[in-house]
Design a protein around this motif. Structure first.
Motif, PDB file in Angstrom:
ATOM      1  N   ARG A 239       0.852  -1.193   0.000  1.00 30.96           N
ATOM      2  CA  ARG A 239       0.000   0.000   0.000  1.00 30.96           C
ATOM      3  C   ARG A 239       0.889   1.246   0.000  1.00 30.96           C
ATOM      4  N   CYS A 240       0.423   2.328  -0.604  1.00 38.30           N
ATOM      5  CA  CYS A 240       1.251   3.521  -0.757  1.00 38.30           C
ATOM      6  C   CYS A 240       0.525   4.776  -0.287  1.00 38.30           C
ATOM      7  N   GLN A 241       1.314   5.798   0.038  1.00 41.38           N
ATOM      8  CA  GLN A 241       0.867   7.154   0.400  1.00 41.38           C
ATOM      9  C   GLN A 241       0.209   7.142   1.782  1.00 41.38           C
ATOM     10  N   GLY A 242       0.012   8.344   2.340  1.00 40.80           N
ATOM     11  CA  GLY A 242      -0.616   8.473   3.659  1.00 40.80           C
ATOM     12  C   GLY A 242       0.246   7.866   4.751  1.00 40.80           C
ATOM     13  N   ASN A 243      -0.256   6.821   5.429  1.00 40.78           N
ATOM     14  CA  ASN A 243       0.498   6.150   6.489  1.00 40.78           C
ATOM     15  C   ASN A 243       1.575   5.204   5.948  1.00 40.78           C
ATOM     16  N   PHE A 244       1.729   5.171   4.640  1.00 40.51           N
ATOM     17  CA  PHE A 244       2.666   4.246   3.996  1.00 40.51           C
ATOM     18  C   PHE A 244       3.657   5.055   3.154  1.00 40.51           C
ATOM     19  N   PRO A 245       4.762   4.434   2.740  1.00 30.47           N
ATOM     20  CA  PRO A 245       5.690   5.151   1.864  1.00 30.47           C
ATOM     21  C   PRO A 245       4.986   5.598   0.570  1.00 30.47           C
ATOM     22  N   ALA A 246       5.509   6.672  -0.034  1.00 26.43           N
ATOM     23  CA  ALA A 246       4.962   7.151  -1.303  1.00 26.43           C
ATOM     24  C   ALA A 246       5.255   6.143  -2.412  1.00 26.43           C
ATOM     25  N   VAL A 247       4.516   6.232  -3.499  1.00 28.13           N
ATOM     26  CA  VAL A 247       4.733   5.322  -4.632  1.00 28.13           C
ATOM     27  C   VAL A 247       6.207   5.311  -5.039  1.00 28.13           C
ATOM     28  N   GLY A 248       6.792   6.503  -5.149  1.00 28.50           N
ATOM     29  CA  GLY A 248       8.191   6.597  -5.576  1.00 28.50           C
ATOM     30  C   GLY A 248       9.160   5.988  -4.571  1.00 28.50           C
ATOM     31  N   GLU A 249       8.788   6.016  -3.288  1.00 29.14           N
ATOM     32  CA  GLU A 249       9.644   5.400  -2.269  1.00 29.14           C
ATOM     33  C   GLU A 249       9.530   3.872  -2.305  1.00 29.14           C
ATOM     34  N   VAL A 250       8.373   3.378  -2.708  1.00 27.65           N
ATOM     35  CA  VAL A 250       8.179   1.921  -2.815  1.00 27.65           C
ATOM     36  C   VAL A 250       8.923   1.371  -4.042  1.00 27.65           C
ATOM     37  N   LEU A 251       9.037   2.187  -5.084  1.00 24.20           N
ATOM     38  CA  LEU A 251       9.710   1.729  -6.309  1.00 24.20           C
ATOM     39  C   LEU A 251      11.227   1.923  -6.248  1.00 24.20           C
ATOM     40  N   GLU A 252      11.686   2.864  -5.418  1.00 21.98           N
ATOM     41  CA  GLU A 252      13.095   3.269  -5.395  1.00 21.98           C
ATOM     42  C   GLU A 252      14.092   2.113  -5.158  1.00 21.98           C
ATOM     43  N   PRO A 253      13.789   1.118  -4.280  1.00 19.23           N
ATOM     44  CA  PRO A 253      14.784   0.057  -4.059  1.00 19.23           C
ATOM     45  C   PRO A 253      15.175  -0.679  -5.340  1.00 19.23           C
ATOM     46  N   PHE A 254      14.292  -0.689  -6.326  1.00 17.62           N
ATOM     47  CA  PHE A 254      14.545  -1.481  -7.531  1.00 17.62           C
ATOM     48  C   PHE A 254      15.422  -0.743  -8.545  1.00 17.62           C
ATOM     49  N   THR A 255      15.897   0.481  -8.174  1.00 15.64           N
ATOM     50  CA  THR A 255      16.869   1.156  -9.038  1.00 15.64           C
ATOM     51  C   THR A 255      18.244   0.500  -8.913  1.00 15.64           C
ATOM     52  N   THR A 256      18.402  -0.378  -7.915  1.00 14.66           N
ATOM     53  CA  THR A 256      19.609  -1.221  -7.842  1.00 14.66           C
ATOM     54  C   THR A 256      19.176  -2.668  -8.043  1.00 14.66           C
ATOM     55  N   PRO A 257      19.762  -3.371  -9.025  1.00 16.03           N
ATOM     56  CA  PRO A 257      19.361  -4.765  -9.258  1.00 16.03           C
ATOM     57  C   PRO A 257      20.070  -5.703  -8.289  1.00 16.03           C
ATOM     58  N   TYR A 258      19.588  -5.735  -7.054  1.00 20.27           N
ATOM     59  CA  TYR A 258      20.223  -6.553  -6.018  1.00 20.27           C
ATOM     60  C   TYR A 258      20.258  -8.022  -6.436  1.00 20.27           C
ATOM     61  N   ILE A 259      21.237  -8.734  -5.916  1.00 18.72           N
ATOM     62  CA  ILE A 259      21.416 -10.134  -6.299  1.00 18.72           C
ATOM     63  C   ILE A 259      20.460 -11.024  -5.503  1.00 18.72           C
ATOM     64  N   VAL A 260      19.779 -11.901  -6.240  1.00 24.23           N
ATOM     65  CA  VAL A 260      18.822 -12.829  -5.628  1.00 24.23           C
ATOM     66  C   VAL A 260      19.141 -14.253  -6.088  1.00 24.23           C
TER      67      VAL A 260
END
Ligand SMILES: [Mg+2]
Length: 364
Positions: A239-260
């Motif tokens: 869920r995003c915005q309000g009591n949750f991180p903003a949409v852009g904050e939820v997407l931001e971690p994926f700007t680094t392709p972490y190893i899985v």
């Protein structure tokens, strides 16, 4: 009445090999979902694909773990498997590990993430779909979204986020769970979720309101089947915005392709590449692992969307970096740390080869 957003997914046959989903299988999912909306079981629904996995995104008011909704998902996967068998698709029905549905989809093979919510006047949510990777892969992105102020500015400057979040962590081996409060237990949390092969973040809860902010699927196929049967290819809802991180904050971690973990035969480490739906077809060495982010506005339970977030140019650098990392890791071939460590090889040829060679070892 609280609504429920359920994402239930399975690999029921790949086209070609493990790379993608045949349009007829996806159409079968869409037809079955349309019938379920018409019958009143679901408020709204969409079928989407990432790689060879079919994701049923369903909005309803029956709550999590509802037998009718789970049975419907199971029957839809069976219908899709029939299409996959007719077309001789690869691994038809491979994630359906039990012969018959027994009341709940959990433990039967398909992965599931379900989130109950009281819809706000504006309710933005993001559904993540992974392929060629494993449950636990959302640990690092969830940590960044909900506990790292360098990712989520709102933890510092937004009153509604400043109290922090609680993480429900599942021990996938010993089948137990624990809650950690952040920020004060950050270091304790990281001891566990830094090992995503065993510990997976199931749920994140907003401490200011007690609302669930995020859920992920933590079903582990190999531990259900006791042998290698494909990767878990997890899903998550945030869920995003309000009591949750903003949409852009939820997407931001994926700007680094972490190893899985995942990639070829589910037995290698590789970069998790964010892609739009049009690029969600793992090809090179059956990878690199992919993640798609679909955004929706809920409107009285209707799914308004999707917005295909990762098709945006701002994720081009992450894709380039993922290709560079994949090039480098691939040069290691069958060597660690590209290949997964020995204790993760128990579902491959390793036990058979070890048994065959057992009599040829001698004392040093
Ligand atoms: Mg898959």
């Amino acid at each position: 009445m609280p609504q429920t957003l359920s994402v239930i997914k399975a690999d029921i046959g790949g086209y070609v090999g493990h790379s993608a989903m045949h349009p007829e299988v996806l159409d079968t999912g869409r037809e079955e979902l349309a019938k379920a909306v018409q019958s009143g079981l679901l408020i709204d629904a969409q079928a989407q694909a990432c790689g060879d996995d079919l994701f049923l995104i369903m909005s309803h008011d029956h709550g999590a773990d509802d037998e009718a909704v789970h049975r419907f998902a199971w029957d839809t996967f069976l219908a899709g498997t029939e299409v996959a068998k007719r077309l001789h698709l690869y691994g038809a029905g491979q994630d359906l590990l039990t012969d018959a549905f027994s009341g709940n989809i959990r433990g039967a093979g398909p992965g599931s993430a379900e989130l109950e919510l009281e819809e706000r006047p504006s309710e933005p949510v993001i559904v993540f779909m992974g392929d060629k990777t494993s449950s636990g892969s959302f640990n690092l992105p969830f940590y960044k979204m909900f506990a790292d102020p360098f990712n989520t500015a709102g933890l510092v400057i937004s009153e509604s986020l400043h109290a922090g979040f609680s993480f429900e962590v599942h021990d996938l081996k010993d089948h137990r769970k624990i809650m950690f409060n952040t920020p004060e237990e950050l270091y304790d949390l990281l001891v566990f979720i830094g090992s995503p092969g065993r510990y997976a973040v199931k749920r994140v809860v907003t401490r200011s309101s007690g609302e669930v902010a995020a859920v992920s699927s933590t079903d582990k196929l190999s531990m259900i089947a006791g042998r290698y049967v494909g990767k878990d290819d997890p899903t998550a809802i945030v869920r995003c915005q309000g009591n949750f991180p903003a949409v852009g904050e939820v997407l931001e971690p994926f700007t680094t392709p972490y190893i899985v973990e995942g990639f070829m035969r589910g037995s290698h480490y590789g970069p998790w590449m964010p892609v739009g739906l049009a690029q969600a077809h793992p090809t090179r060495f059956d990878g690199p692992p992919r993640v798609v982010a679909l955004g929706f506005q809920l409107a009285d339970g209707k799914l308004v969307g999707p917005r295909d977030f990762f098709e945006d140019v701002s994720f081009d650098n992450a894709r380039r970096e993922a290709n560079d990392v994949a090039d480098f890791l691939r040069k290691h071939g069958p060597f660690e740390p590209h290949r997964m460590p020995l204790d993760e090889m128990e579902y491959t040829t390793m036990p058979a080869v070890a048994a065959k060679m057992a009599s040829r070892w001698s004392e040093l």
